[in-house]
Design an enzyme around this catalytic site. Sequence first.
Site, PDB file in Angstrom:
ATOM      1  N   ARG A  57      30.427  34.769  59.654  1.00 54.69           N
ATOM      2  CA  ARG A  57      31.129  34.232  58.287  1.00 54.69           C
ATOM      3  C   ARG A  57      31.096  33.032  58.523  1.00 54.69           C
ATOM      4  O   ARG A  57      31.221  31.592  57.513  1.00 54.69           O
ATOM      5  CB  ARG A  57      32.044  35.175  58.753  1.00 54.69           C
ATOM      6  CG  ARG A  57      32.965  35.692  57.422  1.00 54.69           C
ATOM      7  CD  ARG A  57      34.182  36.795  57.431  1.00 54.69           C
ATOM      8  NE  ARG A  57      33.897  38.279  57.188  1.00 54.69           N
ATOM      9  CZ  ARG A  57      33.871  38.650  55.903  1.00 54.69           C
ATOM     10  NH1 ARG A  57      35.049  37.690  55.326  1.00 54.69           N
ATOM     11  NH2 ARG A  57      33.679  39.348  55.411  1.00 54.69           N
ATOM     12  N   LEU A  85      38.143  33.922  53.743  1.00 54.96           N
ATOM     13  CA  LEU A  85      37.805  32.527  54.078  1.00 54.96           C
ATOM     14  C   LEU A  85      38.169  32.729  55.594  1.00 54.96           C
ATOM     15  O   LEU A  85      39.800  32.596  56.143  1.00 54.96           O
ATOM     16  CB  LEU A  85      38.384  31.863  52.914  1.00 54.96           C
ATOM     17  CG  LEU A  85      37.962  31.430  51.513  1.00 54.96           C
ATOM     18  CD1 LEU A  85      38.764  30.749  50.617  1.00 54.96           C
ATOM     19  CD2 LEU A  85      35.692  31.519  51.706  1.00 54.96           C
ATOM     20  N   ASN A  99      44.160  31.330  44.278  1.00 52.89           N
ATOM     21  CA  ASN A  99      44.073  32.437  44.642  1.00 52.89           C
ATOM     22  C   ASN A  99      44.859  33.209  43.798  1.00 52.89           C
ATOM     23  O   ASN A  99      45.715  33.309  43.547  1.00 52.89           O
ATOM     24  CB  ASN A  99      43.970  34.018  45.719  1.00 52.89           C
ATOM     25  CG  ASN A  99      43.223  34.922  45.224  1.00 52.89           C
ATOM     26  OD1 ASN A  99      42.670  35.022  45.341  1.00 52.89           O
ATOM     27  ND2 ASN A  99      43.819  36.389  45.974  1.00 52.89           N
ATOM     28  N   HIS A 101      46.053  37.683  42.420  1.00 50.39           N
ATOM     29  CA  HIS A 101      45.952  38.611  42.965  1.00 50.39           C
ATOM     30  C   HIS A 101      47.043  39.188  42.076  1.00 50.39           C
ATOM     31  O   HIS A 101      47.988  39.300  41.412  1.00 50.39           O
ATOM     32  CB  HIS A 101      47.238  38.727  44.870  1.00 50.39           C
ATOM     33  CG  HIS A 101      46.659  39.482  44.913  1.00 50.39           C
ATOM     34  ND1 HIS A 101      45.680  40.601  45.442  1.00 50.39           N
ATOM     35  CD2 HIS A 101      47.900  40.553  45.077  1.00 50.39           C
ATOM     36  CE1 HIS A 101      46.276  42.004  46.011  1.00 50.39           C
ATOM     37  NE2 HIS A 101      47.426  42.097  45.683  1.00 50.39           N
ATOM     38  N   ASP A 133      45.671  30.979  52.649  1.00 48.57           N
ATOM     39  CA  ASP A 133      45.017  31.040  54.181  1.00 48.57           C
ATOM     40  C   ASP A 133      44.155  31.602  54.501  1.00 48.57           C
ATOM     41  O   ASP A 133      44.091  32.490  53.920  1.00 48.57           O
ATOM     42  CB  ASP A 133      46.832  30.950  54.895  1.00 48.57           C
ATOM     43  CG  ASP A 133      47.260  32.371  54.601  1.00 48.57           C
ATOM     44  OD1 ASP A 133      46.777  33.225  54.194  1.00 48.57           O
ATOM     45  OD2 ASP A 133      48.666  31.859  55.020  1.00 48.57           O
ATOM     46  N   GLY A 135      44.814  34.815  55.937  1.00 48.22           N
ATOM     47  CA  GLY A 135      45.267  36.190  55.828  1.00 48.22           C
ATOM     48  C   GLY A 135      45.046  36.548  54.689  1.00 48.22           C
ATOM     49  O   GLY A 135      44.819  35.706  53.857  1.00 48.22           O
TER      50      GLY A 135
HETATM   51  C1  GRF Z   1      41.741  39.809  39.171  1.00 49.04           C
HETATM   52  O1  GRF Z   1      42.946  41.427  39.012  1.00 49.04           O
HETATM   53  C2  GRF Z   1      42.186  39.260  40.758  1.00 49.04           C
HETATM   54  O2  GRF Z   1      43.661  39.280  40.419  1.00 49.04           O
HETATM   55  C3  GRF Z   1      41.709  39.673  41.243  1.00 49.04           C
HETATM   56  O3  GRF Z   1      40.506  40.871  41.160  1.00 49.04           O
HETATM   57  C4  GRF Z   1      40.148  40.611  39.773  1.00 49.04           C
HETATM   58  C5  GRF Z   1      39.274  40.114  38.903  1.00 49.04           C
HETATM   59  O4  GRF Z   1      39.121  40.110  38.523  1.00 49.04           O
HETATM   60  N1  GRF Z   1      41.693  39.417  42.451  1.00 49.04           N
HETATM   61  P1  GRF Z   1      37.442  39.318  37.446  1.00 49.04           P
HETATM   62  O5  GRF Z   1      36.675  38.575  38.210  1.00 49.04           O
HETATM   63  O6  GRF Z   1      38.386  37.769  37.398  1.00 49.04           O
HETATM   64  O7  GRF Z   1      37.969  39.062  35.572  1.00 49.04           O
END
Ligand code: GRF
Length: 180
Positions: A57, A85, A99, A101, A133, A135
Site C-alpha cells: 500500500r 491512505l 473526505n 462521508h 488521517d 484512521g
Molecule cells: C458518497 O456518499 C461519499 O460520502 C462516500 O462515498 C459516496 C461517493 O459517491 N464516501 P460518489 O461516487 O461521489 O457518487
Amino acid sequence: MIGVLVSGAGTNLQALLDAGLPVVAVASNRRDAKALERASHLAIATESFELGDYADRAERDTAMADWLERHGVRVVVLAGYMHLLTSAFLDRFPDAVVNVHPSLLPEFPGAHAVEEQLAAGVAETGATVHLVDEGVDSGPILAQERVAVLDDDTPETLHARIKEIEHRLLPRVVGELCAR
Ligand code: GRF
C-alpha cells in the site's frame, strides 16, 4: 490546484467540477471507476493505481502522491475513495486531504454507514466533510449538515438525500481550503 481520488460513480467529483473548482488530476484505485470517465471527458488527467500492481500500500500511495504532485496538486479530495491512505501519502499533503462521508461523524464511520444508520433506526443523519488521517473516517471535522430519516427510506433514497447535501457542502469547504 485540486486532485481528486475516486472509486465509484463520481457524483461528488461532478459537484466539484460544476462549482468551477480547479480540478487538475483524478486518480482511482479502480481502473473501471465511472468517475474517471467524467474527468477524461473534460480532458482532465486521469490515472488508476490498483493495489495489485504494487508491492504494498505504501508503494502504491507513493506512486499516487508523485503523480498528483507532478500535476501541481496542493489539495486532495477523497470523493468516494474506498481505500485507507497511509502516511506515505498523507505526509505529502499535510492538512490538505479532505473526505466526504454520509453520516454525522464520529457516528457511523466505515463503508456501510447508510445501511447501518437505517438498521439502527436513527431519526436524523447527514453529511460530514473532514480532514483525513490514517484512521477510518476519523480526522478533524470541517463541516456537517443534517437531514431527517423518513419512515419509508431505503438505503437508496436516504443516500440520495445525503448526497444532495454532500454536493453543496464539499465544494464549499474545498473552495475555502483552496483560498487559505
Ligand atoms: C458518497 O456518499 C461519499 O460520502 C462516500 O462515498 C459516496 C461517493 O459517491 N464516501 P460518489 O461516487 O461521489 O457518487
